[in-house]
Write a protein that holds these residues in place. Structure first.
Motif, mmCIF file in Angstrom:
data_model
loop_
_atom_site.group_PDB
_atom_site.id
_atom_site.type_symbol
_atom_site.label_atom_id
_atom_site.label_comp_id
_atom_site.label_asym_id
_atom_site.label_seq_id
_atom_site.Cartn_x
_atom_site.Cartn_y
_atom_site.Cartn_z
ATOM 1 N N LEU A 71 31.453 24.331 31.069
ATOM 2 C CA LEU A 71 30.390 24.012 32.029
ATOM 3 C C LEU A 71 29.703 25.282 32.523
ATOM 4 O O LEU A 71 28.481 25.313 32.698
ATOM 5 N N TYR A 72 30.500 26.324 32.717
ATOM 6 C CA TYR A 72 29.904 27.607 33.107
ATOM 7 C C TYR A 72 28.916 28.077 32.030
ATOM 8 O O TYR A 72 27.793 28.477 32.317
ATOM 9 N N GLU A 129 31.027 28.788 42.072
ATOM 10 C CA GLU A 129 31.735 28.926 40.796
ATOM 11 C C GLU A 129 33.196 29.325 41.012
ATOM 12 O O GLU A 129 34.081 28.873 40.266
ATOM 13 N N TYR A 171 22.627 23.430 41.961
ATOM 14 C CA TYR A 171 23.236 24.383 41.021
ATOM 15 C C TYR A 171 22.690 24.161 39.608
ATOM 16 O O TYR A 171 22.268 25.103 38.932
ATOM 17 N N TRP A 172 22.658 22.903 39.168
ATOM 18 C CA TRP A 172 22.223 22.633 37.795
ATOM 19 C C TRP A 172 20.718 22.752 37.630
ATOM 20 O O TRP A 172 20.239 22.929 36.502
ATOM 21 N N ASN A 226 31.474 17.913 38.626
ATOM 22 C CA ASN A 226 30.497 18.861 38.089
ATOM 23 C C ASN A 226 30.115 18.508 36.656
ATOM 24 O O ASN A 226 28.951 18.618 36.263
ATOM 25 N N ARG A 286 37.215 23.045 30.038
ATOM 26 C CA ARG A 286 36.009 22.367 30.520
ATOM 27 C C ARG A 286 35.291 23.213 31.566
ATOM 28 O O ARG A 286 34.065 23.258 31.611
ATOM 29 N N ARG A 287 36.055 23.902 32.405
ATOM 30 C CA ARG A 287 35.417 24.741 33.434
ATOM 31 C C ARG A 287 34.597 25.849 32.759
ATOM 32 O O ARG A 287 33.472 26.140 33.160
ATOM 33 N N ALA A 288 35.185 26.451 31.744
ATOM 34 C CA ALA A 288 34.472 27.529 31.044
ATOM 35 C C ALA A 288 33.264 26.978 30.287
ATOM 36 O O ALA A 288 32.201 27.604 30.253
ATOM 37 N N ALA A 328 26.442 17.714 35.320
ATOM 38 C CA ALA A 328 25.876 18.498 34.219
ATOM 39 C C ALA A 328 25.205 17.608 33.179
ATOM 40 O O ALA A 328 24.205 17.978 32.566
ATOM 41 N N THR A 345 35.650 19.891 39.231
ATOM 42 C CA THR A 345 35.250 20.075 37.832
ATOM 43 C C THR A 345 34.811 18.749 37.232
ATOM 44 O O THR A 345 33.825 18.683 36.488
ATOM 45 N N LEU A 364 34.781 26.056 41.759
ATOM 46 C CA LEU A 364 34.851 25.146 40.604
ATOM 47 C C LEU A 364 35.958 25.551 39.633
ATOM 48 O O LEU A 364 36.604 24.695 39.034
ATOM 49 N N PHE A 365 36.157 26.842 39.478
ATOM 50 C CA PHE A 365 37.188 27.297 38.534
ATOM 51 C C PHE A 365 38.605 27.041 39.046
ATOM 52 O O PHE A 365 39.562 27.141 38.281
ATOM 53 N N PHE A 380 41.389 25.029 31.744
ATOM 54 C CA PHE A 380 40.192 25.857 31.941
ATOM 55 C C PHE A 380 39.087 25.654 30.897
ATOM 56 O O PHE A 380 37.991 26.182 31.066
#
Lengths: 179, 187
Positions: B41-42, A26, A12-13, A39, B37-39, A43, A36, A29-30, B35
């Motif tokens: 990372l996105y 995704e 993914y990364w 991930n 950190r999730r946002a 990252a 998270t 992950l959300f 949310f």
């Protein structure tokens, strides 16, 4: 989808996961705190790897490090001279340039010593610039925090010439700790 | 979907709390904590830099909070998908416009807690993990992350196919990831 494994997060990364899998990953992950966390660590890994250089670097690696982070500085030390690697301003690395450390050499070893000459760590066959004899030590901030390494250090460079003759040059470097 | 812990509100409960009592600061703070950190990372993955990712995360949270306050989310248990969809829309817009959305931020600032950001990898431990890799894996790490060479270029250098390089690269990253997570373990 179920929890992704590390290889899927790596793909993914690196931008190498098929688009359909990206979308479902995704979505997962959300909605998943545990993934998270994993991930976030994945990252951070590619950039950390870009900085994960060996203790002695080539001129090209030194230039690339300075491109990656403009805070990285150079400390130039002549043979028999003295330099200061100052980490007090929060720099992540100091490039300690040992001038004319191994002119005309075919092979170079370097030993980190305490100021009284006690050897602490040796690296053999390190990279060097054949034309100038320059050796560049990439001193990272986390080395300075390592209490087993001397803050008042002497780099001892042993150069082997084409006929097998050996020459040793010393460079004193004091390290100033991060605040 | 992650089950809610007994003392932690589920996504749906959060969404309903915010919709029912516009300005429920506790529920809104919990939504941001969950949310941000999730946002981020996105954003990091799709926009490629931390500053743009922080902007996107802040914009997304503001947009979601405003929508929830106005009761625009019909299915409360779809909160995670709603936040993701908001991030996707904003990322497309940000790429298209290439500019920051300062006005929205100025109206409704949302603080990103420092712990929401990815922690730095321990460099010394990572160096130890790299030392434990095989020679071919080390070469792939150096060529990929320090020389920024393509899979095709690495494949030529190592006598592999580009597909093999990609698979090895994923495995190597996964091994390093496991190694830095477990201090002292071999990769």
């Amino acid at each position: 989808m179920s929890h992704p494994n590390s290889e899927t997060l790596a793909a993914y990364w690196l931008g190498e996961l098929p688009e359909a899998e990206v979308l479902s990953l995704e979505e997962h992950l959300f909605a998943c705190e545990r993934c998270t966390k994993l991930n976030a660590r994945m990252a951070a890994l590619p950039r950390a790897l870009a900085f994960a250089v060996p203790p002695v670097v080539t001129r090209e690696q030194a230039a690339r490090l300075q491109q990656l982070d403009a805070r990285i500085q150079r400390v130039v030390v002549p043979p028999g001279g003295h330099g200061v690697a100052d980490f007090s301003s929060g720099v992540p690395a100091q490039l300690i340039v040992l001038e004319a450390a191994a002119p005309g050499a075919v092979s170079v070893n370097i030993t980190l010593c305490a100021r009284d000459g006690t050897p602490v760590r040796t690296k053999e066959a390190v990279p060097f610039d054949a034309a100038s004899g320059e050796v560049i030590v990439a001193c990272r901030d986390y080395y300075v925090m390592d209490e087993t390494l001397p803050r008042a250090a002497t780099f001892q460079v042993e150069a082997t010439g084409p006929g097998g003759e050996r020459t040793t040059r010393k460079f004193d470097v004091d390290h100033v700790l991060p605040v | 979907m992650e089950p809610a812990l007994s003392n932690t509100p589920s996504d749906a409960e959060l969404a309903r709390s915010i919709a029912a009592a516009s300005g429920d600061s506790g529920a809104e703070a919990e939504l941001c904590r969950r949310f941000a950190r999730r946002a981020f990372l996105y954003g990091l993955r799709h926009l490629g830099n931390a500053a743009a990712a922080e902007d996107l995360a802040q914009d997304a949270l503001v947009t979601v909070l405003l929508a929830l306050r106005e009761g625009k989310l019909r299915e409360a248990d779809q909160l995670a998908s709603f936040v993701l969809g908001t991030c996707r829309t904003l990322a497309v817009a940000q790429r298209r416009k290439g500019q920051r959305r300062e006005a929205l931020l100025a109206r409704e600032p949302v603080q990103l807690a420092a712990e929401q950001l990815p922690r730095e990898v321990d460099g010394e431990r990572l160096q130890g993990c790299i030392e434990g890799l095989g020679e071919r894996e080390k070469a792939i790490v150096v060529m990929t992350f320090q020389q920024e060479r393509s899979a095709e270029s690495i494949a030529d250098a190592l006598g592999l196919s580009a597909g093999n390089v990609r698979v090895l690269r994923h495995r190597t990253l996964a091994r390093l990831h496991g190694c830095i997570e477990h201090a002292g373990d071999a990769p």
